[in-house]
Design a protein around this motif. Structure first.
Motif, short mmCIF file in Angstrom:
data_model
loop_
_atom_site.label_atom_id
_atom_site.label_comp_id
_atom_site.label_asym_id
_atom_site.label_seq_id
_atom_site.Cartn_x
_atom_site.Cartn_y
_atom_site.Cartn_z
N UNK A 219 -7.58 -7.88 7.96
CA UNK A 219 -6.40 -8.04 8.79
C UNK A 219 -5.10 -8.25 8.24
N UNK A 220 -5.10 -8.72 7.20
CA UNK A 220 -3.56 -8.92 6.81
C UNK A 220 -3.21 -7.60 6.14
N UNK A 221 -4.04 -6.79 5.63
CA UNK A 221 -3.99 -5.50 5.20
C UNK A 221 -3.38 -4.51 6.33
N UNK A 222 -4.10 -4.70 7.54
CA UNK A 222 -3.81 -3.74 8.60
C UNK A 222 -2.29 -4.21 9.00
N UNK A 223 -2.06 -5.51 8.98
CA UNK A 223 -0.67 -6.15 9.36
C UNK A 223 0.28 -5.60 8.29
N UNK A 224 0.01 -5.45 7.24
CA UNK A 224 1.15 -4.85 6.22
C UNK A 224 1.37 -3.51 6.70
N UNK A 225 0.37 -2.77 7.10
CA UNK A 225 0.70 -1.32 7.39
C UNK A 225 1.38 -1.37 8.72
N UNK A 226 1.22 -2.16 9.40
CA UNK A 226 1.96 -2.28 10.79
C UNK A 226 3.39 -2.70 10.36
N UNK A 227 3.78 -3.55 9.55
CA UNK A 227 5.16 -4.01 9.24
C UNK A 227 5.75 -2.69 8.58
N UNK B 257 -15.24 -2.68 -3.43
CA UNK B 257 -14.66 -1.45 -2.88
C UNK B 257 -13.28 -1.74 -2.38
N UNK B 258 -12.47 -0.46 -2.26
CA UNK B 258 -11.06 -0.43 -1.77
C UNK B 258 -11.15 -0.09 -0.37
N UNK B 259 -10.13 -0.53 0.45
CA UNK B 259 -9.91 -0.13 1.74
C UNK B 259 -8.31 0.28 1.85
N UNK B 260 -8.35 1.67 2.36
CA UNK B 260 -6.83 2.34 2.65
C UNK B 260 -6.79 2.40 3.98
N UNK B 261 -5.73 1.70 4.37
CA UNK B 261 -5.15 2.00 6.01
C UNK B 261 -4.04 2.54 6.21
N UNK B 262 -4.06 3.65 6.90
CA UNK B 262 -2.73 4.47 7.15
C UNK B 262 -2.58 4.38 8.73
N UNK B 263 -1.33 4.26 9.21
CA UNK B 263 -1.07 4.44 10.63
C UNK B 263 0.24 5.20 10.78
N UNK B 264 0.05 6.10 11.83
CA UNK B 264 1.01 7.15 12.25
C UNK B 264 1.38 6.99 13.57
#
Length: 291
Positions: free
Chosen positions: A133-141, A18-25
């Motif tokens: 977690x690494x992917x979430x951190x990338x979005x946060x960066x 699967x693919x996970x898409x993380x988006x933060x606004x």
């Protein structure tokens, strides 16, 4: 370095199935306000994700959403036999009681009932969760970089308006002499009229005169306003989040500008005060979005 509370970041993670898409606004907010929307498979990690957002993004209205997209048909559906048997016995007893045995399609009814067919969802392994977690951190960066870029724009704009206030404060000195001359003339004229009275209390007159002079003197207000302006520029260069501190400094600047206006008694200086107030409001609008 000034950072805006407005930001956006996203990241994509490819796992075996699967693919996970993380988006933060993020938007401006007086307090930390976090909203998280997660797929069912990650619900147990919500608290951990929220703490991560809180520690790294500090303040503002933060919205995070993670979407899972299967890359191969990894889901398998199975009949929930214990539940189906239970449904069957219940329906059979109901049909027997009301003599409906010949008119009922039990299988069709049972398969339409909740949880008769279950779908097994893949579970994330520990190493996969670490990748998430690494992917979430990338979005946060990405959000942080966005905030820095917006912060540069906000800082340049606020510096421009604060500089205008500083320049306006210096312009007041150009009208100081004529202001003092006007005040002296007014005091002398008022004194002449007062001294024509035969009986008056000289001590009271001196006290009133001193009070009047002190009331019109705004030297201290000018000095304090200049210090607040300098401190504002100083604070803009700090590395820590300074949004709230800037708000307090602007309040003090506003207080001194208002006092200057109430003590001015000069049309030219009043015009400068109006300009200062207008510039201050523009800074306040921008500072409300500072982290």
């Amino acid at each position: 370095m000034i950072k805006s509370m407005t930001g956006f970041g996203k990241a994509t993670l490819e796992l075996p199935h699967q693919k996970l898409y993380t988006e933060i606004k993020t938007l401006n907010s007086k307090q930390l306000d976090i909203t998280i929307r997660l797929p069912f498979e990650l619900r147990e990690k919500e608290f951990e994700i929220k703490n991560r957002l809180s520690n790294k993004l500090n303040r503002g209205k933060i919205d995070l959403i993670i979407v899972i997209e299967p890359t191969i048909p990894e889901k398998s559906s199975k009949l929930n036999m214990p539940l189906i048997e239970d449904y069957y016995h219940q329906l059979n007893n109901f049909a027997y009681k009301y003599n409906l045995c010949n008119n009922t399609d039990f299988l069709k009814i049972i398969l339409s009932l909740p949880d008769s067919i279950t779908t097994e969802l893949p579970q994330f392994e520990d190493d996969e969760w670490e990748k998430i977690i690494i992917s979430i951190d990338q979005a946060i960066e990405e959000v942080d970089k966005f905030r820095q870029q917006e912060g540069i724009i906000l800082e340049n704009d606020m510096v421009k308006h604060a500089t205008s206030i500083d320049e306006a404060l210096q312009q007041i000195e150009l009208f100081e002499k004529q202001r003092i001359d006007k005040i002296k003339t007014k005091i002398i004229e008022s004194s002449k009229n007062f001294l024509e009275i035969k009986h008056f209390d000289e001590n009271r007159f001196e006290q009133e005169l001193i009070y009047y002079i002190e009331k019109l003197d705004f030297t201290e207000e000018k000095v304090r306003l200049k210090k607040h302006i300098d401190y504002f520029f100083e604070t803009l260069k700090q590395d820590d989040p300074v949004g709230k501190k800037l708000g307090f400094i602007l309040q003090e600047m506003g207080r001194e500008i208002n006092t200057l206006g109430s003590k001015a008694y000069d049309a030219d200086i009043q015009k400068i005060i109006v300009i200062m107030k207008d510039e201050l409001e523009k800074i306040k609008e921008q500072s409300s979005n500072i982290l």
